[in-house]
Design an enzyme around this catalytic site. Structure first.
Site, PDB file in Angstrom:
ATOM      1  N   GLU A  20       0.833  -1.209   0.000  1.00  0.00           N
ATOM      2  CA  GLU A  20       0.000   0.000   0.000  1.00  0.00           C
ATOM      3  C   GLU A  20       0.865   1.256   0.000  1.00  0.00           C
ATOM      4  O   GLU A  20       1.874   1.323   0.683  1.00  0.00           O
ATOM      5  CB  GLU A  20      -0.857  -0.062   1.276  1.00  0.00           C
ATOM      6  CG  GLU A  20      -1.936   0.964   1.383  1.00  0.00           C
ATOM      7  CD  GLU A  20      -2.765   0.730   2.658  1.00  0.00           C
ATOM      8  OE1 GLU A  20      -3.091  -0.428   2.989  1.00  0.00           O
ATOM      9  OE2 GLU A  20      -3.071   1.718   3.330  1.00  0.00           O
ATOM     10  N   GLU A  59      -3.066  10.521   2.919  1.00  0.00           N
ATOM     11  CA  GLU A  59      -4.195  10.584   3.851  1.00  0.00           C
ATOM     12  C   GLU A  59      -4.341  11.987   4.417  1.00  0.00           C
ATOM     13  O   GLU A  59      -3.356  12.720   4.550  1.00  0.00           O
ATOM     14  CB  GLU A  59      -3.995   9.604   5.000  1.00  0.00           C
ATOM     15  CG  GLU A  59      -4.362   8.186   4.625  1.00  0.00           C
ATOM     16  CD  GLU A  59      -4.535   7.332   5.864  1.00  0.00           C
ATOM     17  OE1 GLU A  59      -5.566   6.662   5.986  1.00  0.00           O
ATOM     18  OE2 GLU A  59      -3.637   7.363   6.714  1.00  0.00           O
ATOM     19  N   ARG A 114      -7.546   3.344  -5.058  1.00  0.00           N
ATOM     20  CA  ARG A 114      -8.709   3.413  -4.160  1.00  0.00           C
ATOM     21  C   ARG A 114      -8.835   4.837  -3.623  1.00  0.00           C
ATOM     22  O   ARG A 114      -7.894   5.365  -3.030  1.00  0.00           O
ATOM     23  CB  ARG A 114      -8.552   2.416  -3.011  1.00  0.00           C
ATOM     24  CG  ARG A 114      -8.359   0.994  -3.552  1.00  0.00           C
ATOM     25  CD  ARG A 114      -8.264  -0.057  -2.474  1.00  0.00           C
ATOM     26  NE  ARG A 114      -7.839  -1.333  -3.052  1.00  0.00           N
ATOM     27  CZ  ARG A 114      -8.034  -2.526  -2.501  1.00  0.00           C
ATOM     28  NH1 ARG A 114      -8.646  -2.615  -1.346  1.00  0.00           N
ATOM     29  NH2 ARG A 114      -7.613  -3.629  -3.090  1.00  0.00           N
ATOM     30  N   TRP A 120     -13.515   7.749   5.273  1.00  0.00           N
ATOM     31  CA  TRP A 120     -14.164   7.003   6.344  1.00  0.00           C
ATOM     32  C   TRP A 120     -14.078   7.807   7.628  1.00  0.00           C
ATOM     33  O   TRP A 120     -13.320   8.775   7.696  1.00  0.00           O
ATOM     34  CB  TRP A 120     -13.553   5.615   6.498  1.00  0.00           C
ATOM     35  CG  TRP A 120     -12.074   5.581   6.777  1.00  0.00           C
ATOM     36  CD1 TRP A 120     -11.090   5.895   5.885  1.00  0.00           C
ATOM     37  CD2 TRP A 120     -11.424   5.231   8.000  1.00  0.00           C
ATOM     38  NE1 TRP A 120      -9.869   5.757   6.483  1.00  0.00           N
ATOM     39  CE2 TRP A 120     -10.034   5.336   7.780  1.00  0.00           C
ATOM     40  CE3 TRP A 120     -11.886   4.812   9.253  1.00  0.00           C
ATOM     41  CZ2 TRP A 120      -9.096   5.061   8.777  1.00  0.00           C
ATOM     42  CZ3 TRP A 120     -10.943   4.534  10.244  1.00  0.00           C
ATOM     43  CH2 TRP A 120      -9.574   4.655   9.995  1.00  0.00           C
TER      44      TRP A 120
END
Ligand code: NAG
Ligand code: NAG
Ligand code: NAG
Ligand code: NAG
Ligand code: NAG
Ligand code: NAG
Length: 378
Positions: free
Chosen positions: A126, A130, A211, A215
């Site tokens: 990954e 963020e 992606r 969230w």
């Protein structure tokens, strides 16, 4: 970015809470054979989400999780968290084996809200961007090798001159087998070498997809206290809705492949050298690349039209509409006219009849016909 680590573990346990559902694998190739072959992008692709939104047929981008994904013509594709449990996200159906991701986006405000733009593999390699909704001065970069979160020092925070929530910025990840670079607009913030990632062992190197999503790390119903704290505190959903916006995405696969497959014999190290690459030269474009390059859907086609053509079509449609309205009106007026005439005629006839009847009665009463016995009583 503890969160992704926790979520990876949660995903493996197959009991992932929705709010951590950004990181998951449907088939862990390091543990088993037979994981699905992956369509390669094998080329460059530009997605102008401000022009088209995210196509909804799921062939190129697939929506995951609860939460709203919409299109704002001026801004781009919007991801929105309205309530506890929302974590809207899209995953590309194409993969790349080394490549480049450029995302022009605006992250979401909101305590505990996490926006993200990442590359991820089914082996849980990954590379991340963020954004914490409670922090409008810093952006986070991170990476994982095979989902390993037990060693630290992977995440980095970088100050921004302008808020990531208020302004669009270009967040780029450039990934080769020699290094990973994180670029913010035209500045390189970070470079990671394989030697820095457990001597290459935890260096991301398996086919990744894109992606994009968000969230609520601050959703206490779904996250452990450590995650809530990391995310910037408890989310108050009454402060929402929380929205992140993606204007444009450019992707480049550094391998001209049609597809990528996992080795027939499990390779627990997840090395790029064991990935089976079917080249585009040999086998043609992947179905997903064909889908990307084919003339797009109605909304896209409409959006792709130049302004003049749009005006023309609108004018044309309005013109046609006007003609139809006129036709209907004409026809109805005609009918009504005809109707009115008929009605008038009928009325006249009735009146005539009534008059005649009256006349008749009078005549009867007047005994004109020799009936009623009276004489000239009129
Ligand atoms: C493989 O599966 C085992 C349990 O079945 C798990 O403990 C381990 O973490 C898995 N390895 C990877 C790399 O996912
Ligand atoms: C993709 O874009 C890069 C940079 O613009 C360019 O150098 C490269 O030739 C392009 N690749 C393909 C397959 O078009
Ligand atoms: C979409 O965004 C790009 C920049 O990312 C810009 O060049 C283009 O004009 C925008 N298109 C629309 C329709 O807003
Ligand atoms: C944003 O993050 C930076 C880096 O961790 C930190 O120094 C700063 O205090 C944070 N700001 C807020 C408002 O949390
Ligand atoms: C995960 O990282 C630790 C170092 O913290 C290392 O000892 C371990 O071997 C790594 N595990 C895997 C599966 O790479
Ligand atoms: C994003 O930034 C990178 C690095 O500066 C640059 O090469 C690329 O052209 C930019 N992409 C867009 C879409 O502006």
């Amino acid at each position: 970015m503890k969160s992704f680590a926790l979520s990876a573990i949660a995903a493996l346990a197959a009991v992932l809470p929705v709010s951590q559902a950004q990181t998951f694998t449907a088939c862990q190739p390091l543990n088993r054979t037979g994981c699905p072959t992956m369509d390669a992008l094998g080329a460059n692709a530009t997605f102008l989400f401000n022009k088209t939104g995210i196509p909804t047929n799921g062939k190129v981008w697939q929506k995951q999780n609860n939460g709203k994904i919409d299109w704002d013509e001026k801004g781009g594709t919007t991801f929105t968290i309205e309530r506890s449990g929302d974590s809207p996200m899209v995953a590309s159906q194409f993969y790349m084996l080394f490549g480049r991701l450029e995302v022009i986006m605006k992250s979401s405000k909101g305590k505990g809200i996490v926006s993200s733009a990442i590359l991820q593999s089914e082996a849980l390699d990954e590379i991340d961007w963020e954004f914490l909704g409670s922090n409008n001065t810093h952006v986070l970069s991170n990476y994982y090798g095979k989902g390993n979160s037990t060693y630290g020092n992977r995440g980095r925070e970088y100050p921004m001159e302008k808020s990531p929530h208020d302004d669009f910025h270009n967040y780029t990840i450039d990934w080769t087998k020699e290094r990973i670079q994180w670029w913010l607009d035209d500045k390189m913030l970070r470079e990671l070498l394989p030697t820095e990632a457990l001597n290459g062992k935890n260096y991301p190197q398996t086919p990744m997809n894109v992606r994009l999503g968000m969230w609520a790390g601050g959703d206490t119903k779904h996250n452990k206290p450590g995650v809530v704290e990391w995310a910037g505190g408890e989310t108050n959903f009454d402060d929402g809705p929380f929205t992140m916006m993606v204007r444009e995405v450019r992707v480049q696969d550094y391998t001209a492949a049609k597809e990528y497959a996992w080795p027939d014999v499990i390779d627990p190290t997840g090395s790029w050298e064991k990935i089976k690459v079917t080249s585009m030269a040999e086998a043609g474009q992947s179905p997903v690349l064909k889908e990307i390059t084919k003339p797009s859907g109605v909304r896209n086609r409409w959006a792709a039209l130049p302004q003049g053509a749009k005006i023309g079509i609108i004018a044309g449609s309005l013109g046609l509409f006007a003609v139809i309205v006129l036709l209907i009106a004409f026809c109805c007026i005609k009918q009504r006219r005809a109707g009115r005439k008929e009605h008038a005629a009928l009325l006249a006839a009735e009146q005539k009849e009534a008059a005649e009847l009256q006349e008749y009665k009078v005549q009867m009463q007047s005994g004109k016909f020799g009936y009623g016995g009276g004489y000239n009583r009129v």
